[in-house]
Design a protein around this motif. Structure first.
Motif, PDB file in Angstrom:
ATOM      1  N   UNK A  10     -25.652   4.684  -4.725  1.00  0.00           N
ATOM      2  CA  UNK A  10     -25.416   3.179  -4.521  1.00  0.00           C
ATOM      3  C   UNK A  10     -24.495   2.877  -5.623  1.00  0.00           C
ATOM      4  N   UNK A  11     -24.361   1.531  -5.505  1.00  0.00           N
ATOM      5  CA  UNK A  11     -23.369   0.962  -6.584  1.00  0.00           C
ATOM      6  C   UNK A  11     -24.190   1.140  -7.875  1.00  0.00           C
ATOM      7  N   UNK A  12     -23.593   1.434  -8.914  1.00  0.00           N
ATOM      8  CA  UNK A  12     -23.913   1.560 -10.330  1.00  0.00           C
ATOM      9  C   UNK A  12     -24.815   3.015 -10.743  1.00  0.00           C
ATOM     10  N   UNK A  13     -24.928   3.563  -9.725  1.00  0.00           N
ATOM     11  CA  UNK A  13     -25.604   4.999  -9.958  1.00  0.00           C
ATOM     12  C   UNK A  13     -24.434   5.789 -10.465  1.00  0.00           C
ATOM     13  N   UNK A  36     -15.480   5.069  -7.365  1.00  0.00           N
ATOM     14  CA  UNK A  36     -15.719   5.285  -8.628  1.00  0.00           C
ATOM     15  C   UNK A  36     -15.036   4.033  -9.399  1.00  0.00           C
ATOM     16  N   UNK A  37     -16.019   3.317 -10.158  1.00  0.00           N
ATOM     17  CA  UNK A  37     -15.728   2.356 -10.868  1.00  0.00           C
ATOM     18  C   UNK A  37     -15.355   2.413 -12.402  1.00  0.00           C
ATOM     19  N   UNK A  54     -29.541   9.546 -17.574  1.00  0.00           N
ATOM     20  CA  UNK A  54     -29.602   8.526 -16.778  1.00  0.00           C
ATOM     21  C   UNK A  54     -28.883   8.768 -15.510  1.00  0.00           C
ATOM     22  N   UNK A  55     -28.133   9.991 -15.324  1.00  0.00           N
ATOM     23  CA  UNK A  55     -27.524  10.393 -13.967  1.00  0.00           C
ATOM     24  C   UNK A  55     -28.701  10.186 -12.796  1.00  0.00           C
ATOM     25  N   UNK A 101     -20.722   4.869  -9.822  1.00  0.00           N
ATOM     26  CA  UNK A 101     -20.382   4.681  -8.525  1.00  0.00           C
ATOM     27  C   UNK A 101     -19.946   3.145  -8.332  1.00  0.00           C
ATOM     28  N   UNK A 102     -19.012   2.794  -7.618  1.00  0.00           N
ATOM     29  CA  UNK A 102     -18.413   1.415  -7.241  1.00  0.00           C
ATOM     30  C   UNK A 102     -18.990   1.168  -5.796  1.00  0.00           C
ATOM     31  N   UNK A 103     -18.127   0.353  -5.129  1.00  0.00           N
ATOM     32  CA  UNK A 103     -18.466  -0.238  -3.747  1.00  0.00           C
ATOM     33  C   UNK A 103     -17.113  -0.231  -3.079  1.00  0.00           C
TER      34      UNK A 103
END
Length: 129
Positions: free
Chosen positions: A19-22, A64-65, A105-106, A125-127
């Motif tokens: 999800x977002x931020x992962x 990917x952000x 933290x991955x 990860x982004x959205x």
């Protein structure tokens, strides 16, 4: 059966759960893998699959952000540095020791067979919207 994209069922399933931020650590064969994250080990032989091949496949599937890599990559592995510069929207460089700390933290670790130094990147990860 899937027609295209990532065919490895373990990797495809792990990616679907992000999800977002992962964060996803894509690493070479020598990177120490922290306890905790799910690991999909693709390493077969030295250099197979390569960091470039795996990163290319992941970037085709993920939004990917941002990303973090070791600053040492610029000098020790210019080809991998160029790959990251070309394919990632926002790349932060930190000392390799710090990247190892951050990798704890991955949520997912994808180990490649890459045998060139510092071919490691932590993708955030982004959205898609």
């Amino acid at each position: 059966m899937k027609r295209a994209g990532i065919l490895n069922r373990h990797l495809a399933g792990a990616l679907a759960g992000l999800g977002h931020g992962d964060e996803v650590l894509v690493c070479d064969a020598g990177m120490p893998i922290p306890d905790g994250p799910r690991v999909v080990d693709l390493a077969f032989r030295a250099g197979v699959p390569s960091f470039a091949e795996v990163l290319d496949g992941l970037l085709a599937e993920l939004v990917v952000e941002g990303a973090t890599a070791a600053a040492e990559i610029r000098e020790a592995n210019p080809a991998a540095a160029a790959l990251l510069d070309a394919g990632l929207p926002a790349l932060d460089l930190v000392p390799h020791a710090r990247l190892k700390e951050l990798s704890a933290r991955a949520r997912l670790v994808v180990r490649t067979g890459e045998a060139r130094p510092y071919a490691n990147v932590l993708l955030r990860c982004g959205v898609f919207f």
